[in-house]
Structures are given as structure tokens and as C-alpha cells.
Design a protein around this motif. Structure first.
Motif, mmCIF file in Angstrom:
data_model
loop_
_atom_site.group_PDB
_atom_site.id
_atom_site.type_symbol
_atom_site.label_atom_id
_atom_site.label_comp_id
_atom_site.label_asym_id
_atom_site.label_seq_id
_atom_site.Cartn_x
_atom_site.Cartn_y
_atom_site.Cartn_z
ATOM 1 N N ASP A 214 -4.918 3.972 -13.982
ATOM 2 C CA ASP A 214 -4.422 2.768 -13.292
ATOM 3 C C ASP A 214 -3.116 2.325 -13.957
ATOM 4 O O ASP A 214 -3.017 2.280 -15.195
ATOM 5 C CB ASP A 214 -5.503 1.682 -13.414
ATOM 6 N N HIS A 217 -0.108 -3.514 -15.467
ATOM 7 C CA HIS A 217 0.682 -4.667 -15.000
ATOM 8 C C HIS A 217 1.518 -4.327 -13.771
ATOM 9 O O HIS A 217 2.687 -4.704 -13.679
ATOM 10 C CB HIS A 217 1.617 -5.155 -16.126
ATOM 11 N N PHE A 218 0.905 -3.648 -12.856
ATOM 12 C CA PHE A 218 1.667 -3.202 -11.692
ATOM 13 C C PHE A 218 2.116 -4.372 -10.813
ATOM 14 O O PHE A 218 3.167 -4.328 -10.161
ATOM 15 C CB PHE A 218 0.835 -2.203 -10.878
ATOM 16 N N LYS A 219 1.313 -5.405 -10.830
ATOM 17 C CA LYS A 219 1.661 -6.593 -10.029
ATOM 18 C C LYS A 219 3.035 -7.130 -10.457
ATOM 19 O O LYS A 219 3.839 -7.547 -9.623
ATOM 20 C CB LYS A 219 0.571 -7.656 -10.214
ATOM 21 N N ASN A 222 5.868 -5.280 -8.791
ATOM 22 C CA ASN A 222 6.092 -5.790 -7.427
ATOM 23 C C ASN A 222 6.775 -7.153 -7.465
ATOM 24 O O ASN A 222 7.732 -7.407 -6.730
ATOM 25 C CB ASN A 222 4.754 -5.942 -6.695
ATOM 26 N N HIS A 227 8.345 -4.977 -3.481
ATOM 27 C CA HIS A 227 7.317 -4.024 -3.055
ATOM 28 C C HIS A 227 7.878 -2.603 -2.921
ATOM 29 O O HIS A 227 7.212 -1.617 -3.244
ATOM 30 C CB HIS A 227 6.748 -4.508 -1.719
ATOM 31 N N ASP A 231 6.512 0.707 -4.603
ATOM 32 C CA ASP A 231 6.165 1.959 -3.917
ATOM 33 C C ASP A 231 6.811 3.169 -4.611
ATOM 34 O O ASP A 231 6.192 4.220 -4.762
ATOM 35 C CB ASP A 231 6.636 1.919 -2.455
ATOM 36 N N ARG A 253 -4.875 9.729 -4.923
ATOM 37 C CA ARG A 253 -4.668 8.270 -4.995
ATOM 38 C C ARG A 253 -5.835 7.645 -4.242
ATOM 39 O O ARG A 253 -5.995 7.857 -3.050
ATOM 40 C CB ARG A 253 -3.347 7.885 -4.337
ATOM 41 N N GLY A 256 -4.813 1.116 -4.330
ATOM 42 C CA GLY A 256 -3.450 0.624 -4.512
ATOM 43 C C GLY A 256 -2.696 1.331 -5.627
ATOM 44 O O GLY A 256 -1.826 2.161 -5.383
ATOM 45 N N GLU A 257 -3.039 1.006 -6.866
ATOM 46 C CA GLU A 257 -2.331 1.622 -8.002
ATOM 47 C C GLU A 257 -3.322 2.403 -8.854
ATOM 48 O O GLU A 257 -3.159 2.585 -10.039
ATOM 49 C CB GLU A 257 -1.573 0.545 -8.795
ATOM 50 N N LYS A 331 -8.174 -1.010 -20.359
ATOM 51 C CA LYS A 331 -7.387 -2.196 -19.985
ATOM 52 C C LYS A 331 -7.637 -3.307 -21.004
ATOM 53 O O LYS A 331 -6.702 -3.928 -21.498
ATOM 54 C CB LYS A 331 -7.796 -2.683 -18.588
ATOM 55 N N ARG A 335 -4.405 -1.678 -22.934
ATOM 56 C CA ARG A 335 -3.691 -0.827 -21.954
ATOM 57 C C ARG A 335 -2.948 0.331 -22.641
ATOM 58 O O ARG A 335 -2.982 0.428 -23.849
ATOM 59 C CB ARG A 335 -2.717 -1.645 -21.107
HETATM 60 N N1 LIG Z 1 4.092 -1.710 -3.958
HETATM 61 C C1 LIG Z 1 2.804 -1.565 -3.723
HETATM 62 N N2 LIG Z 1 1.926 -2.385 -4.334
HETATM 63 C C2 LIG Z 1 0.617 -2.216 -4.101
HETATM 64 C C3 LIG Z 1 0.139 -1.229 -3.243
HETATM 65 N N3 LIG Z 1 -1.215 -1.301 -3.232
HETATM 66 C C4 LIG Z 1 -1.568 -2.310 -4.044
HETATM 67 N N4 LIG Z 1 -0.458 -2.867 -4.597
HETATM 68 C C5 LIG Z 1 -0.358 -3.961 -5.534
HETATM 69 O O1 LIG Z 1 -0.878 -3.556 -6.786
HETATM 70 C C6 LIG Z 1 -1.143 -4.722 -7.541
HETATM 71 C C7 LIG Z 1 -2.385 -4.483 -8.367
HETATM 72 O O2 LIG Z 1 -2.512 -5.515 -9.212
HETATM 73 P P1 LIG Z 1 -3.715 -5.685 -10.231
HETATM 74 O O3 LIG Z 1 -4.829 -4.756 -9.864
HETATM 75 O O4 LIG Z 1 -4.014 -7.119 -10.329
HETATM 76 O O5 LIG Z 1 -3.132 -5.113 -11.538
HETATM 77 P P2 LIG Z 1 -2.329 -5.910 -12.651
HETATM 78 O O6 LIG Z 1 -3.071 -7.144 -13.027
HETATM 79 O O7 LIG Z 1 -0.923 -6.072 -12.291
HETATM 80 O O8 LIG Z 1 -2.387 -4.855 -13.807
HETATM 81 P P3 LIG Z 1 -3.603 -4.442 -14.724
HETATM 82 O O9 LIG Z 1 -4.393 -5.642 -15.139
HETATM 83 O O10 LIG Z 1 -2.931 -3.771 -15.860
HETATM 84 O O11 LIG Z 1 -4.399 -3.495 -13.886
HETATM 85 C C8 LIG Z 1 -1.290 -5.871 -6.543
HETATM 86 O O12 LIG Z 1 -0.172 -6.721 -6.712
HETATM 87 C C9 LIG Z 1 -1.188 -5.181 -5.186
HETATM 88 O O13 LIG Z 1 -0.504 -5.955 -4.233
HETATM 89 C C10 LIG Z 1 1.088 -0.385 -2.593
HETATM 90 O O14 LIG Z 1 0.762 0.528 -1.816
HETATM 91 N N5 LIG Z 1 2.398 -0.591 -2.874
#
Ligand SMILES: Nc1nc2c(ncn2[C@@H]2O[C@H](COP(=O)(O)OP(=O)(O)OP(=O)(O)O)[C@@H](O)[C@H]2O)c(=O)[nH]1
Length: 343
Positions: A214, A217-219, A222, A227, A231, A253, A256-257, A331, A335
Motif C-alpha cells: 500500500d 500517505h497517498f491521500k 492527491n 488526482h 494516478d 491492483r 485504490g492504492e 503502517k 510505514r
Molecule cells: N489518484 C487516485 N487516488 C485514488 C484512487 N483510488 C483511491 N484513491 C485515493 O487514495 C487515497 C487513500 O487514502 P488512505 O487509504 O486514507 O491512505 P493514507 O491515509 O493517505 O495513507 P496510509 O495511511 O499510509 O495508507 C484516498 O484519498 C483515495 O481517494 C485512484 O484511482 N486514483
């Protein structure tokens, strides 16, 4: 016997589909055929009901309406790649049989016609009542069989196109559109096959390992860069995963991430090495992006990984859950790390 029944059933379905298409004057092309084949097979109840409703209301099932049914009931709901493959195999096998029978019938009729001609020649001009008529009928039969062979040749071409189309749809159903990696469905199929193999061949040498990965901090990616950049980052990670997948293994996959790698018949030590190389490689990658003020920059991400191997007697769900728990530990442990979890 069973195989013969299958072939007969497949041939019946093809015949029924073609008859219905003739009856309702449906043009022969792959999408129409796929819909009517699914209708004739009776496997797809929702599609059957939808078409029956059209017929009851005397509505015309035109190209647009057929396309909607195809998307909704053939690709959409029943987007079961195994079903699509079965359908394609049934059609090819039924058509193959029909072509063979027609060829045999053609050869036999030609041979019969030649013997009759030779017989007539041997009569040296003596008239034999009815012989001319038999010869004429034989020639008519030959002509009809030749016409049938031509028609079957055309159908073979159409079904070839349909098979390609079905194969394309099947592949689409197994592929994640953004990254091009296999998707969750493909992963589940491979996992099921892997578990069957492990169970039948003995766990010790065939137990698979599962790695769940995973992006950290993918959020934030974005939120900070948009976005679109998110991607791009997903594609960067997916490409690294694909490149780092050993032969026989499957990277997918699944959300999401969230990604997985299924490593059939691999010891935990080897799987750990694969995971470590992946983690390090991904940390070195950069995805070009722009800041909110338009400045060019490079996005760098890390990944957390959970790793486990299949235990004797457990289900696929339990296997996945343990990999997920290991990921959760990574995590919560800070991480950018790998956690191995057994039992
Ligand atoms: N750009 C993009 N973002 C996506 C996609 N699918 C899911 N996401 C985003 O992925 C993010 C996942 O966030 P979380 O699971 O909360 O992860 P996080 O808190 O940032 O990071 P961790 O705690 O380290 O897992 C969300 O903001 C979703 O909107 C996609 O296909 N494209």
C-alpha cells in the motif's frame, strides 16, 4: 459421452441463436450474436427476461437497444471471464463440427456423384429409368452443400471475430484500466488456482506467498498535487511492481492504492527478498508533477508491505486477511517497511 452431449448442447445453442436472429431479422455481427447466444443458452436469466419483455411489448430490438443489453447483461453483470471463455469455446467447437460435417457430406456426395457418372458411362448409351433424375438430384445436393459450405465459411469468419471480441472483453475484465495490471478479479482467479494446486500437490513445496502493498500517505499526494498526479504515481508503482514480478508470480491492483503480489511455490525467505527489492526500488522512483503554483517537481513515495505464506488448511480469505494484518502492522510501525506474519 459427456463430451458428445456438451458438443450437441453447444450446437443446439448456436442453432437456436441463429434461428432467433433470422426470425427477428437481426444483423449478424459480434455484439448481436453475443446477446442472442447468451439468450439461447438460458444461462443469463436477466438478459432473457429483458429480451422477453421487448418481445412481449412488440418493441424493436434495434442496434442501440442490443448494445445496451450487451453492456448491461453480457459484459456488465455477467462480466465473468470464465463464462465468456466458455461461450467462445462453445461457439467455436459447434461451428467447427458443423464445418466438418458439411465437408464430409460434400465429399461423400461428390464421390457418390462420380460413381453414378461412371456407372452411366459404363452403360454405353443404354437408358436406365430414373438414372438421369438421380444424377440431377445428386448435382442439386452437391450445389446445396457447396452453398452451405460457403455460408459456414462466412460464419466461421464472423465467429472468429466474435471470439476475438470476447477474448478482448475477457482480458478487459481481468485488467485494471488505469495501470494495466491484472485486477482484483484476476488475482482471485489466480489465487483459487494456486490454492487448488497447493492442496493437490502437497503444501510444503507448493505453498504460495502473498505480499500486500500500500502506498504511504497517498491521500497527501492527491491533496497536494491533484488526482491526475495521484494516478501517475499509481502507474509508476504499478510499473515497478510489474517489473519486479518473478516468472509465474502475479502482481495486481486490488483497490485504490493497494496492490498484491502472489508468489506461487515460494519460500518465505525468497518472497521477503522480492518484497525488499520492491520497497527499495519504489523509494528511488520519481513521478514528475507540478505544484499548485505551477512549479515542476518530482513526487516520491514509499510503500508499506505485509507478507505471509499460505498455512495448511486455511481458506483464501484467511490467507488474504493475514497479509492485510501484516500490512496494517507495517503502517502502524511507521510505514516504508515490511512485516512478515505467520499464524
Ligand atoms: N489518484 C487516485 N487516488 C485514488 C484512487 N483510488 C483511491 N484513491 C485515493 O487514495 C487515497 C487513500 O487514502 P488512505 O487509504 O486514507 O491512505 P493514507 O491515509 O493517505 O495513507 P496510509 O495511511 O499510509 O495508507 C484516498 O484519498 C483515495 O481517494 C485512484 O484511482 N486514483
Amino acid at each position: 459421452m459427456k463430451n458428445t452431449e456438451n458438443v450437441e448442447r453447444a450446437a443446439d445453442i448456436v442453432r437456436e441463436a441463429l434461428n432467433l436472429m433470422r426470425k427477428y431479422s437481426v444483423p449478424m455481427h459480434p455484439v448481436n450474436y453475443a446477446v442472442w447466444h447468451a439468450y439461447a443458452s438460458g444461462d443469463n436469466l436477466e438478459l432473457r427476461n429483458a429480451i422477453d419483455r421487448y418481445m412481449l411489448q412488440h418493441l424493436t430490438l434495434d442496434e442501440a437497444a442490443t448494445e445496451v443489453l450487451y453492456r448491461r447483461h453480457v459484459i456488465g453483470n455477467s462480466a465473468d471471464p470464465a463464462l465468456l471463455q466458455r461461450m467462445s469455446e462453445r461457439m467455436s467447437s459447434a461451428l467447427g463440427q458443423a464445418v466438418e460435417s458439411a465437408a464430409r457430406a460434400g465429399d461423400q456426395t461428390a464421390a457418390y456423384g462420380s460413381s453414378l457418372s461412371r456407372f452411366q458411362d459404363g452403360l454405353a448409351g443404354q437408358a436406365l429409368p430414373g438414372l438421369e433424375e438421380i444424377l440431377a438430384t445428386t448435382r442439386q445436393m452437391q450445389a446445396a452443400i457447396q452453398a452451405l459450405q460457403r455460408q459456414l465459411g462466412d460464419s466461421r469468419q464472423e465467429i472468429g471475430q466474435l471470439r476475438d471480441e470476447l477474448e478482448r472483453v475477457r482480458q478487459e475484465n481481468l485488467t485494471d484500466t488505469l495501470t494495466g495490471l491484472p485486477n482484483r478479479r484476476a488475482f482471485e482467479q489466480r489465487l483459487a488456482a494456486c490454492m487448488t494446486l497447493a492442496a493437490s500437490a502437497g503444501m510444503n513445496s507448493h505453498a504460495p506467498c502473498l505480499l500486500m502493498l500500500d502506498i504511504d500517505h497517498f491521500k497527501r499526494v492527491n491533496d497536494s498535487y491533484g488526482h491526475g498526479t495521484g494516478d501517475q504515481v499509481l502507474c509508476t508503482v504499478a510499473a515497478a511492481l510489474q517489473a519486479g514480478t518473478p516468472d509465474n508470480a502475479l502482481a495486481a491492483r486490488i483497490g485504490g492504492e493497494e496492490f498484491v503480489m502472489l508468489l506461487p511455490a515460494m519460500q518465505l525467505q525468497g518472497a521477503r527478498l522480492v518484497a525488499e527489492q520492491l520497497r527499495q526500488k519504489i523509494a528511488t522512483l520519481r513521478t514528475p508533477a507540478r505544484s499548485k503554483t505551477g512549479a515542476e517537481l518530482q513526487v516520491q513515495v514509499t510503500v508499506s508491505i505485509g507478507l505471509t505464506s499460505l498455512q495448511r488448511g486455511e481458506t483464501g480469505r484467511q490467507f488474504i486477511e493475514r497479509a492485510d494484518q501484516a500490512l496494517y502492522q507495517s503502517k502502524h510501525g511507521g510505514r516504508d517497511r515490511i512485516t512478515v506474519r505467520m499464524g
